[in-house]
Design a protein around this motif. Sequence first.
Motif, PDB file in Angstrom:
ATOM      1  N   MET A 244       0.844  -1.195   0.000  1.00 52.68           N
ATOM      2  CA  MET A 244       0.000   0.000   0.000  1.00 52.68           C
ATOM      3  C   MET A 244       0.882   1.248   0.000  1.00 52.68           C
ATOM      4  O   MET A 244       1.788   1.382   0.820  1.00 52.68           O
ATOM      5  N   ILE A 245       0.649   2.129  -0.940  1.00 55.36           N
ATOM      6  CA  ILE A 245       1.387   3.389  -1.022  1.00 55.36           C
ATOM      7  C   ILE A 245       0.657   4.430  -0.179  1.00 55.36           C
ATOM      8  O   ILE A 245      -0.518   4.714  -0.408  1.00 55.36           O
ATOM      9  N   ALA A 246       1.338   4.984   0.827  1.00 57.89           N
ATOM     10  CA  ALA A 246       0.698   5.909   1.763  1.00 57.89           C
ATOM     11  C   ALA A 246       0.536   7.285   1.133  1.00 57.89           C
ATOM     12  O   ALA A 246       1.477   7.840   0.546  1.00 57.89           O
ATOM     13  N   GLU A 247      -0.659   7.846   1.281  1.00 61.98           N
ATOM     14  CA  GLU A 247      -0.914   9.172   0.720  1.00 61.98           C
ATOM     15  C   GLU A 247      -0.012  10.227   1.350  1.00 61.98           C
ATOM     16  O   GLU A 247       0.408  11.177   0.685  1.00 61.98           O
ATOM     17  N   ALA A 248       0.328  10.049   2.627  1.00 59.30           N
ATOM     18  CA  ALA A 248       1.167  11.030   3.308  1.00 59.30           C
ATOM     19  C   ALA A 248       2.543  11.149   2.672  1.00 59.30           C
ATOM     20  O   ALA A 248       3.194  12.190   2.757  1.00 59.30           O
ATOM     21  N   ASN A 249       2.992  10.070   2.018  1.00 58.80           N
ATOM     22  CA  ASN A 249       4.314  10.080   1.397  1.00 58.80           C
ATOM     23  C   ASN A 249       4.266  10.432  -0.087  1.00 58.80           C
ATOM     24  O   ASN A 249       5.288  10.363  -0.774  1.00 58.80           O
TER      25      ASN A 249
ATOM     26  N   THR B 281      10.251   2.580  -4.123  1.00 55.61           N
ATOM     27  CA  THR B 281      10.086   1.679  -2.984  1.00 55.61           C
ATOM     28  C   THR B 281       9.519   0.346  -3.470  1.00 55.61           C
ATOM     29  O   THR B 281       9.058   0.226  -4.617  1.00 55.61           O
ATOM     30  N   SER B 282       9.542  -0.633  -2.598  1.00 54.98           N
ATOM     31  CA  SER B 282       9.014  -1.948  -2.976  1.00 54.98           C
ATOM     32  C   SER B 282       7.529  -1.866  -3.320  1.00 54.98           C
ATOM     33  O   SER B 282       7.056  -2.544  -4.250  1.00 54.98           O
ATOM     34  N   GLU B 283       6.787  -1.023  -2.588  1.00 56.61           N
ATOM     35  CA  GLU B 283       5.361  -0.865  -2.884  1.00 56.61           C
ATOM     36  C   GLU B 283       5.152  -0.241  -4.260  1.00 56.61           C
ATOM     37  O   GLU B 283       4.241  -0.635  -5.009  1.00 56.61           O
ATOM     38  N   GLU B 284       5.985   0.714  -4.592  1.00 59.33           N
ATOM     39  CA  GLU B 284       5.861   1.370  -5.898  1.00 59.33           C
ATOM     40  C   GLU B 284       6.233   0.415  -7.025  1.00 59.33           C
ATOM     41  O   GLU B 284       5.585   0.386  -8.081  1.00 59.33           O
ATOM     42  N   LEU B 285       7.257  -0.379  -6.799  1.00 63.82           N
ATOM     43  CA  LEU B 285       7.648  -1.364  -7.805  1.00 63.82           C
ATOM     44  C   LEU B 285       6.561  -2.419  -7.995  1.00 63.82           C
ATOM     45  O   LEU B 285       6.319  -2.886  -9.122  1.00 63.82           O
ATOM     46  N   ASP B 286       5.877  -2.777  -6.903  1.00 59.77           N
ATOM     47  CA  ASP B 286       4.754  -3.716  -7.018  1.00 59.77           C
ATOM     48  C   ASP B 286       3.678  -3.132  -7.922  1.00 59.77           C
ATOM     49  O   ASP B 286       3.084  -3.846  -8.742  1.00 59.77           O
ATOM     50  N   TRP B 287       3.421  -1.825  -7.770  1.00 61.82           N
ATOM     51  CA  TRP B 287       2.390  -1.202  -8.614  1.00 61.82           C
ATOM     52  C   TRP B 287       2.822  -1.205 -10.077  1.00 61.82           C
ATOM     53  O   TRP B 287       2.025  -1.514 -10.968  1.00 61.82           O
ATOM     54  N   VAL B 288       4.094  -0.856 -10.337  1.00 61.82           N
ATOM     55  CA  VAL B 288       4.598  -0.856 -11.717  1.00 61.82           C
ATOM     56  C   VAL B 288       4.447  -2.255 -12.317  1.00 61.82           C
ATOM     57  O   VAL B 288       4.004  -2.413 -13.468  1.00 61.82           O
TER      58      VAL B 288
ATOM     59  N   ALA C 144       8.357   8.270  -6.232  1.00 61.99           N
ATOM     60  CA  ALA C 144       8.870   8.254  -7.605  1.00 61.99           C
ATOM     61  C   ALA C 144       7.741   8.124  -8.613  1.00 61.99           C
ATOM     62  O   ALA C 144       7.934   8.400  -9.802  1.00 61.99           O
ATOM     63  N   LEU C 145       6.563   7.688  -8.157  1.00 60.77           N
ATOM     64  CA  LEU C 145       5.406   7.580  -9.049  1.00 60.77           C
ATOM     65  C   LEU C 145       4.677   8.910  -9.219  1.00 60.77           C
ATOM     66  O   LEU C 145       3.719   8.984 -10.002  1.00 60.77           O
ATOM     67  N   LEU C 146       5.125   9.950  -8.527  1.00 59.87           N
ATOM     68  CA  LEU C 146       4.535  11.269  -8.740  1.00 59.87           C
ATOM     69  C   LEU C 146       5.154  11.840 -10.015  1.00 59.87           C
ATOM     70  O   LEU C 146       6.035  12.695 -10.004  1.00 59.87           O
TER      71      LEU C 146
END
Length: 472
Positions: A1-6, A68-75, A11-13
């Motif tokens: 889960m990618i936290a909105e606070a971060n 991050t690992s969460e971002e890579l999971d989304w990619v 890097a996905l922004l």
Amino acid sequence: MIAEANAPESALLTDLYQLTMLQGYFDQGMEQRAVFEFFVRKLPAERNFLIAAGLEQALTFLENVRFTSEELDWVSSHGAFRAAFVNYLAQLRFTGDVHAMAEGRVFFANEPILRVTAPIGEAQLVESRLINLLHFQTLIASKAARSVLMAPTKLLVDFGLRRAHGAEAGLLAARASYLAGFAGSATVLAAPLYGVPVFGTMAHSFVQAHDDESDAFDHFAHALPENVILLIDTYDTEAGAKKVVQLAPKLARDGIKIKGVRLDSGDLADHAFKVRRILDEGGLRDTTIFASGSVDEYVLDRLRAQRAPIDGYGIGTHMDTSADAPYLDCAYKLVEYAGAARRKRSEGKVLWPGRKQVFRSYDNDGRMAGDVLALAGDRLAGEALIQPVMRAGRRIEPPVPLNDSRARALRELSRLPEALKQLAHAPEFPVRVSPAIERLAQEVDDQQLYSKNQRPAQRRAFVECSEVDHAI
């Protein structure tokens, strides 16, 4: 889960096409160094100059960008990206060099304020966020500087958080306006984050919550005895001023001095003259008048012409949204790849090729007299405005204190030609393009830009220019 606070650090922004292009570069093994420059194509009609801002946030972003690992999971889950490319993203860090104009510098159309030199995938990935950071703070600093020029002796405070376009915008507007010369902001978080002084008074709700306006003034004064600024226009402005005068002796016996009163509605000049008279006749000659309510540089100019007795202003919505010029026609464009200059020739968006420098000259009075847009390897008369700030992905020097950038901005404003300081549209500041750039542009135009048959002599010239620039 990618936290909105971060989210601001993610890097996905970015725009999706940054990732799709990166996969294309990856597939083709394209990893040679690219040079991108950020600049404004054309100044808005309402601006005679711009103030560079946002560099510190841009450098922090470059130093820390990673997936991050969460971002890579989304990619991976998106479906458009192959596993080998995702593994490449996992290792991706910014390892490039950055040259830039210092924050607080005045600049003009087509003058780059930031140059990135890095392997093309790294330089491409960071485009969207760099534009986002540099564009917004430059936009707000340039707007705020106009108020500073219209009211150079007044206390100016950013009041715009509540109508800013999001939390980050409100915070960065507080920073950018302070950089441009404001005294501070009402946004509390700007103090611990950036060291921006914070200011505050009271709201109409505080007065309305009391059955008697005088009681509201008395209670507020005792709650904040060191900074008593009373909002007097909730019901009747002049009647409120008279109540302040009546309350002053009682507060004085308690050791409390009324520092100021605030106006927030109506004809500010008319109310200010009347309130000033009431305060003076009541013995409160040292009590200041602070005004807010849809104030911007145009209002400040009118109030200055009327000689309104107002000592300071809260400036919010119009500045934090840059209402009269809400965006800049800015771009981050490739000007060199693999040692060869590149030039975009799209209709209406033609750009000068090659990595560049800006040289500024001054007249005998120390005012800005003209700029020359040159190649980075040129050695011309004048002050070179673009300097190295990052090498191999790390800052060359510690972060520049915001107060230093603010002092630079105020010096720059003092050195503007008088015509550029006015709100009216002025003749364009002279920015000359050097013959070397014009020759390079002609060479690029005469060739097949992306042909494999590029002349070796031209390639050598680009590399030599790059090496000279890197040694600065």
